[in-house]
Design an enzyme around this catalytic site. Sequence first.
Site, PDB file in Angstrom:
ATOM      1  N   GLU A  16       0.843  -1.201   0.000  1.00  0.00           N
ATOM      2  CA  GLU A  16       0.000   0.000   0.000  1.00  0.00           C
ATOM      3  C   GLU A  16       0.878   1.251   0.000  1.00  0.00           C
ATOM      4  O   GLU A  16       1.841   1.343   0.767  1.00  0.00           O
ATOM      5  CB  GLU A  16      -0.902  -0.042   1.230  1.00  0.00           C
ATOM      6  CG  GLU A  16      -2.326   0.334   0.952  1.00  0.00           C
ATOM      7  CD  GLU A  16      -3.056  -0.606   0.005  1.00  0.00           C
ATOM      8  OE1 GLU A  16      -3.133  -0.282  -1.207  1.00  0.00           O
ATOM      9  OE2 GLU A  16      -3.557  -1.642   0.448  1.00  0.00           O
ATOM     10  N   THR A  18       2.948   2.136  -2.180  1.00  0.00           N
ATOM     11  CA  THR A  18       4.271   1.836  -2.733  1.00  0.00           C
ATOM     12  C   THR A  18       4.280   2.036  -4.252  1.00  0.00           C
ATOM     13  O   THR A  18       5.328   1.891  -4.875  1.00  0.00           O
ATOM     14  CB  THR A  18       4.641   0.362  -2.448  1.00  0.00           C
ATOM     15  OG1 THR A  18       3.515  -0.441  -2.795  1.00  0.00           O
ATOM     16  CG2 THR A  18       4.990   0.146  -0.991  1.00  0.00           C
ATOM     17  N   ASP A  19       3.115   2.348  -4.843  1.00  0.00           N
ATOM     18  CA  ASP A  19       3.040   2.319  -6.315  1.00  0.00           C
ATOM     19  C   ASP A  19       3.356   3.658  -6.970  1.00  0.00           C
ATOM     20  O   ASP A  19       3.238   3.795  -8.171  1.00  0.00           O
ATOM     21  CB  ASP A  19       1.681   1.790  -6.793  1.00  0.00           C
ATOM     22  CG  ASP A  19       0.528   2.736  -6.516  1.00  0.00           C
ATOM     23  OD1 ASP A  19       0.643   3.596  -5.605  1.00  0.00           O
ATOM     24  OD2 ASP A  19      -0.503   2.619  -7.207  1.00  0.00           O
ATOM     25  N   ALA A 104     -14.977   3.184  -1.792  1.00  0.00           N
ATOM     26  CA  ALA A 104     -14.748   2.160  -0.771  1.00  0.00           C
ATOM     27  C   ALA A 104     -13.334   1.606  -0.828  1.00  0.00           C
ATOM     28  O   ALA A 104     -13.012   0.643  -0.148  1.00  0.00           O
ATOM     29  CB  ALA A 104     -15.756   1.020  -0.944  1.00  0.00           C
ATOM     30  N   LEU A 106     -12.052   0.172  -3.494  1.00  0.00           N
ATOM     31  CA  LEU A 106     -12.044  -1.020  -4.355  1.00  0.00           C
ATOM     32  C   LEU A 106     -11.922  -0.625  -5.842  1.00  0.00           C
ATOM     33  O   LEU A 106     -12.223  -1.415  -6.727  1.00  0.00           O
ATOM     34  CB  LEU A 106     -13.300  -1.863  -4.120  1.00  0.00           C
ATOM     35  CG  LEU A 106     -13.465  -2.386  -2.687  1.00  0.00           C
ATOM     36  CD1 LEU A 106     -14.772  -3.172  -2.533  1.00  0.00           C
ATOM     37  CD2 LEU A 106     -12.287  -3.281  -2.276  1.00  0.00           C
ATOM     38  N   SER A 107     -11.484   0.611  -6.077  1.00  0.00           N
ATOM     39  CA  SER A 107     -11.135   1.072  -7.433  1.00  0.00           C
ATOM     40  C   SER A 107     -12.289   1.111  -8.414  1.00  0.00           C
ATOM     41  O   SER A 107     -12.154   0.679  -9.563  1.00  0.00           O
ATOM     42  CB  SER A 107     -10.024   0.203  -8.020  1.00  0.00           C
ATOM     43  OG  SER A 107      -8.844   0.481  -7.376  1.00  0.00           O
ATOM     44  N   SER A 108     -13.407   1.657  -7.984  1.00  0.00           N
ATOM     45  CA  SER A 108     -14.493   1.878  -8.948  1.00  0.00           C
ATOM     46  C   SER A 108     -14.000   2.831 -10.048  1.00  0.00           C
ATOM     47  O   SER A 108     -14.341   2.648 -11.225  1.00  0.00           O
ATOM     48  CB  SER A 108     -15.722   2.458  -8.252  1.00  0.00           C
ATOM     49  OG  SER A 108     -15.379   3.622  -7.544  1.00  0.00           O
ATOM     50  N   SER A 109     -13.160   3.803  -9.694  1.00  0.00           N
ATOM     51  CA  SER A 109     -12.735   4.782 -10.708  1.00  0.00           C
ATOM     52  C   SER A 109     -11.854   4.143 -11.772  1.00  0.00           C
ATOM     53  O   SER A 109     -12.052   4.383 -12.966  1.00  0.00           O
ATOM     54  CB  SER A 109     -12.030   5.977 -10.064  1.00  0.00           C
ATOM     55  OG  SER A 109     -11.144   5.548  -9.082  1.00  0.00           O
ATOM     56  N   ASP A 153      -4.089   0.506  -9.633  1.00  0.00           N
ATOM     57  CA  ASP A 153      -5.502   0.192  -9.861  1.00  0.00           C
ATOM     58  C   ASP A 153      -5.795  -0.001 -11.346  1.00  0.00           C
ATOM     59  O   ASP A 153      -6.497  -0.935 -11.744  1.00  0.00           O
ATOM     60  CB  ASP A 153      -6.382   1.312  -9.294  1.00  0.00           C
ATOM     61  CG  ASP A 153      -6.088   1.575  -7.827  1.00  0.00           C
ATOM     62  OD1 ASP A 153      -5.430   0.730  -7.190  1.00  0.00           O
ATOM     63  OD2 ASP A 153      -6.507   2.635  -7.325  1.00  0.00           O
TER      64      ASP A 153
HETATM   65  C1  GLA Z   1      -5.188   4.314  -4.229  1.00  0.00           C
HETATM   66  C2  GLA Z   1      -4.410   4.725  -5.466  1.00  0.00           C
HETATM   67  C3  GLA Z   1      -3.330   3.689  -5.783  1.00  0.00           C
HETATM   68  C4  GLA Z   1      -2.479   3.378  -4.573  1.00  0.00           C
HETATM   69  C5  GLA Z   1      -3.348   3.091  -3.359  1.00  0.00           C
HETATM   70  C6  GLA Z   1      -2.554   2.944  -2.108  1.00  0.00           C
HETATM   71  O1  GLA Z   1      -5.919   3.167  -4.492  1.00  0.00           O
HETATM   72  O2  GLA Z   1      -5.271   4.858  -6.573  1.00  0.00           O
HETATM   73  O3  GLA Z   1      -2.553   4.135  -6.867  1.00  0.00           O
HETATM   74  O4  GLA Z   1      -1.568   4.410  -4.329  1.00  0.00           O
HETATM   75  O5  GLA Z   1      -4.307   4.107  -3.138  1.00  0.00           O
HETATM   76  O6  GLA Z   1      -1.762   1.813  -2.174  1.00  0.00           O
END
Ligand code: GLA
Length: 385
Positions: A16, A18-19, A104, A106-109, A153
């Site tokens: 988390e 780290t990206d 939430a 969970l990357s809806s975007s 994501d």
């Molecule tokens: C969000 C961002 C990701 C990542 C996470 C944390 O989901 O969109 O790129 O930085 O937070 O790990």
Amino acid sequence: MSLTFTAPGRVNLIGEHTDYTGGFVMPVAIQFATTATVSNCDDGLYTFASDRFENTRTMKPDDRSTKAGDWSDYPVGVLRELQSLGIVPPPFVLRLSGNVPLSAGLSSSASIEVATAMALLAHAGTAMAPQAIARLCQRAENNYVGSPCGIMDQFIATLGSAGSALLLNTRNLSYDLLPQNKGPLGNCRIVVANSGVMHSNASGDYGLRRRELEAGQNVLLRRWPYLRDLGDVTIEQLASCERDMPSESFRRCSHVVSENHRVQEACEAMIAGNPKRLGAIMTEAHASERDDFECSCEEIDFLVSTALELDGCYGARLTGGGFGGCTVNLVEATKAQAFANALKDAYRTRFQLEAETYLCEAADGAVAGAQRHKPGRGADDDASI
Ligand code: GLA
């Protein structure tokens, strides 16, 4: 004629924040997804609509207005990035639908961006490599929506693979698929618990953490100019710079440097098929997010500490950007349903709030067509938001 593409949400198992500093992440795509259907139209305009929101947005192809501050910024941001590459789709109506829980973690975007990119590319009669689609969608979010997110994501939404977690090196986008449904790990379920505390990456906290981290990274890079970013930094190097940076920068960097180690250890635990070890590493990661990165909150900490007391739980942690959102739990499959029920009961008793739980299996990344991703098994799996 219309064309349809579907892209999933994701849950991050570990790695988390780290990206965006050249580190490692290990997400899985999940069964919740966004579907984008693009159709021709003869009014000369671009129209964006969603089954989940009331407003539609219509613009001329040469429109250069700034963001609207709602859901439509995600697909419009993708269109802008395509246009900047000289890809100008013919007039269209783009309709989105989906069930990825919103705000939430969970990357809806990202699921909206990737489904949109694939639909608009096809509509424009062109194609792009999956890695390039992921990067384009990240740029859409950075440049147009104004969220300084990393690449995780969009990458997993594009390249996820059913039955596997994806170990991504965000420095060079090389990746490995780690089977998650074989050996002793195949007897585990990924249980996601949604606290209902909503958070958006475009709001200030994510950017603030990023700046605090980068301030610490700059100190390290001045001292050792051959380092490229925090992804190259050792615990010892960081420790020797503790007094040269603000204490919050030191703690943010401690999280990231130790998290990169944990992802690699988690990878070994997955390859060895050792759920106990994997769970313990996930739980350590939570302590680091809570104490060093300080991106947890009371509700999430409660979900994690309660989970760890429940039968069959190997490990639990906050997943995603943080400041709310969801926890990810590694749970013995035969106990997963009872675990989810007990966690919800405890949350209701403590906060008088309903937590949703989702029993997840690693799903595929983006696909052509409208097929829903393989549904998981369990009480709340079909919960559409
Ligand atoms: C969000 C961002 C990701 C990542 C996470 C944390 O989901 O969109 O790129 O930085 O937070 O790990």
